[in-house]
Enzyme design. Structure first.
Site, PDB file in Angstrom:
ATOM      1  N   GLY A  33     -73.931  -7.084   7.975  1.00 17.70           N
ATOM      2  CA  GLY A  33     -74.736  -6.053   7.315  1.00 17.70           C
ATOM      3  C   GLY A  33     -74.206  -4.671   7.658  1.00 17.70           C
ATOM      4  N   THR A  35     -75.533  -2.128   9.215  1.00 22.94           N
ATOM      5  CA  THR A  35     -75.779  -1.628  10.570  1.00 22.94           C
ATOM      6  C   THR A  35     -74.835  -2.317  11.561  1.00 22.94           C
ATOM      7  OG1 THR A  35     -78.093  -1.562   9.879  1.00 22.94           O
ATOM      8  CG2 THR A  35     -77.641  -1.019  12.167  1.00 22.94           C
ATOM      9  N   GLY A  90     -78.125  -6.864  12.763  1.00 20.72           N
ATOM     10  CA  GLY A  90     -79.159  -6.069  12.118  1.00 20.72           C
ATOM     11  C   GLY A  90     -80.349  -6.937  11.719  1.00 20.72           C
ATOM     12  N   ALA A  91     -81.277  -6.346  10.988  1.00 19.13           N
ATOM     13  CA  ALA A  91     -82.438  -7.089  10.479  1.00 19.13           C
ATOM     14  C   ALA A  91     -83.005  -6.327   9.293  1.00 19.13           C
ATOM     15  CB  ALA A  91     -83.499  -7.240  11.566  1.00 19.13           C
ATOM     16  N   LYS A 103     -84.513 -11.729   8.305  1.00 20.95           N
ATOM     17  CA  LYS A 103     -83.105 -11.466   8.058  1.00 20.95           C
ATOM     18  C   LYS A 103     -82.657 -12.206   6.805  1.00 20.95           C
ATOM     19  CE  LYS A 103     -80.186 -11.607  11.452  1.00 20.95           C
ATOM     20  NZ  LYS A 103     -79.491 -10.425  10.895  1.00 20.95           N
ATOM     21  N   GLY A 106     -78.543  -9.937   3.265  1.00 18.14           N
ATOM     22  CA  GLY A 106     -77.095 -10.023   3.036  1.00 18.14           C
ATOM     23  C   GLY A 106     -76.617 -11.444   2.813  1.00 18.14           C
ATOM     24  N   GLU A 112     -76.004 -16.422  11.000  1.00 19.66           N
ATOM     25  CA  GLU A 112     -76.651 -15.485  11.931  1.00 19.66           C
ATOM     26  C   GLU A 112     -77.586 -16.247  12.870  1.00 19.66           C
ATOM     27  OE1 GLU A 112     -76.745 -11.362   9.340  1.00 19.66           O
ATOM     28  OE2 GLU A 112     -78.307 -12.826   8.978  1.00 19.66           O
ATOM     29  N   LYS A 130     -86.938  -0.188   9.408  1.00 16.07           N
ATOM     30  CA  LYS A 130     -87.033  -1.653   9.495  1.00 16.07           C
ATOM     31  C   LYS A 130     -88.257  -2.135  10.286  1.00 16.07           C
ATOM     32  CE  LYS A 130     -83.110  -2.137   7.298  1.00 16.07           C
ATOM     33  NZ  LYS A 130     -81.895  -2.625   7.874  1.00 16.07           N
TER      34      LYS A 130
HETATM   35  C1  5RP Z   1     -77.624 -10.204   6.591  1.00 16.38           C
HETATM   36  C2  5RP Z   1     -78.687  -9.653   7.460  1.00 16.38           C
HETATM   37  C3  5RP Z   1     -78.584  -8.221   7.856  1.00 16.38           C
HETATM   38  O1  5RP Z   1     -78.566  -8.121   9.227  1.00 16.38           O
HETATM   39  C4  5RP Z   1     -79.753  -7.488   7.279  1.00 16.38           C
HETATM   40  O2  5RP Z   1     -79.772  -7.693   5.890  1.00 16.38           O
HETATM   41  C5  5RP Z   1     -79.681  -5.989   7.580  1.00 16.38           C
HETATM   42  O3  5RP Z   1     -78.663  -5.400   6.838  1.00 16.38           O
HETATM   43  P1  5RP Z   1     -78.430  -3.849   6.870  1.00 16.38           P
HETATM   44  O4  5RP Z   1     -78.008  -3.495   8.254  1.00 16.38           O
HETATM   45  O5  5RP Z   1     -77.329  -3.608   5.856  1.00 16.38           O
HETATM   46  O6  5RP Z   1     -79.705  -3.173   6.453  1.00 16.38           O
HETATM   47  O7  5RP Z   1     -79.618 -10.306   7.869  1.00 16.38           O
HETATM   48  O8  5RP Z   1     -77.886 -11.549   6.277  1.00 16.38           O
END
Ligand code: 5RP
Length: 235
Positions: A33, A35, A90-91, A103, A106, A112, A130
Site C-alpha cells: 500500500g 503508506t 498499512g491498514a 485491510k 489493495g 499480508e 484511518k
Molecule cells: C493492502 C492493504 C493496505 O495496507 C491498505 O489498503 C492501506 O493502504 P494505503 O496505505 O495505500 O492507504 O491492506 O491490501
C-alpha cells in the site's frame, strides 16, 4: 484531507516505524500500500547507506516485492523463514481500543495476513484518517474467494448479513480483480458489524472463502502520522 498533507503524515509514520523498530540482522516483512511504500523507501535508505545492511525481507505482495528489489533490498521467499521479526504494514481502518484492523483495499490481504501471522512485532502505520470508532465504518470487508463457484460463495456470505460486490479489475472494470493468489475479492458491506471477531470467525467458516480483511489480535503497535506529530496509539 489534502493529498500532500496526507502523504507527509504517511511518510512520517513510516520513517518513525523503521527508525524505531528495525534493527540490523532482522527479518523484515514489507507491507503493501501507499503508506507501506514509504517504509520500503526508508528501509532502502538505511540498507543502501550501510546501516541495516544485514536485514532480509519478505514481501506481502508481488508489487511490493518488485519495489523492494528495485530499491536494492534483499527480498527472500517467505518459505525460507519460520518467523519474521518485524513487519511494517498499512491498514484501511484501525479501531484504537482493540487494535482490530481492516485491510485489503489493495487486494493483498491474504499474504499480508500470512506474514502477520508469523511476525513477532506487527507495526501498523497510517495517517490519522484511518482511525475509526467501529470497523466497517468507511470500507466494506474484503473477502478473498476462489473463482470457482464464487457466486455461490457470495450467496452464503449474504446469509451472514453481507451485501457482497465482486471487485472489478482496476484496468478493465468489465473483468474481476485478480489477487496475487489468483482469487477474486468480494467487497462485503454488513448491516451490523458490532462484533468483528465473531464475524471474522463466521466469514472464515464459509466454504469458498480463502481469507478476509479483518485482522483480529494481530497488530502489536499502531503508529499514526498526524498534522503536527507522529504518535503511538496506546490500547
Ligand atoms: C493492502 C492493504 C493496505 O495496507 C491498505 O489498503 C492501506 O493502504 P494505503 O496505505 O495505500 O492507504 O491492506 O491490501
Amino acid at each position: 484531507m489534502e493529498a500532500q498533507n496526507q502523504n507527509q503524515m504517511k511518510q512520517a509514520a513510516a520513517m518513525y516505524a523503521v527508525d524505531t523498530y528495525v534493527q540490523d540482522g532482522m527479518v523484515v516483512g514489507l507491507g503493501t500500500g501507499s503508506t507501506a511504500e514509504f517504509a520500503v523507501k526508508r528501509l532502502a535508505e538505511h540498507f543502501n547507506g550501510g546501516n541495516l545492511k544485514n536485514i532480509r525481507c519478505v514481501a506481502t505482495s508481488d508489487q511490493i516485492a518488485a519495489m523492494g528489489r528495485l530499491f536494492n533490498l534483499p527480498v527472500h521467499d517467505s518459505n525460507e523463514f519460520v518467523q519474521v521479526d518485524v513487519t511494517i504494514d498499512g491498514a484501511d481502518e484501525i479501531e484504537p481500543k482493540s487494535f482490530t484492523l481492516l485491510k485489503g483495499q489493495g487486494g493483498a490481504l491474504l499474504r499480508e495476513k500470512l506474514v502477520a501471522a508469523v511476525t513477532r512485532m506487527e507495526v501498523i502505520i497510517a495517517d490519522e484518517s484511518k482511525l475509526v470508532q467501529q470497523i466497517g465504518q468507511n470500507f466494506p470487508i474484503p473477502v478473498e474467494v476462489t473463482p470457482f463457484a464464487w457466486s455461490q460463495t457470495s450467496l452464503r456470505l449474504q446469509t451472514l448479513g453481507a451485501s457482497p460486490l465482486l471487485r472489478p479489475s482496476k484496468n478493465n472494470p468489465e473483468k474481476p480483480f485478480i489477487t496475487d493468489g489468483n482469487n477474486f475479492v468480494l467487497d462485503c458491506r454488513f448491516a451490523n458489524l458490532s462484533d468483528p471477531e465473531r464475524m471474522a470467525n463466521l466469514i472464515k467458516s464459509v466454504i469458498g472463502v480463502v481469507e478476509h480483511g479483518l485482522f483480529i489480535n494481530m497488530a502489536h503497535r499502531v503508529i499514526i502520522g498526524s498534522h503536527d506529530a507522529v504518535y503511538e496509539v496506546t490500547r
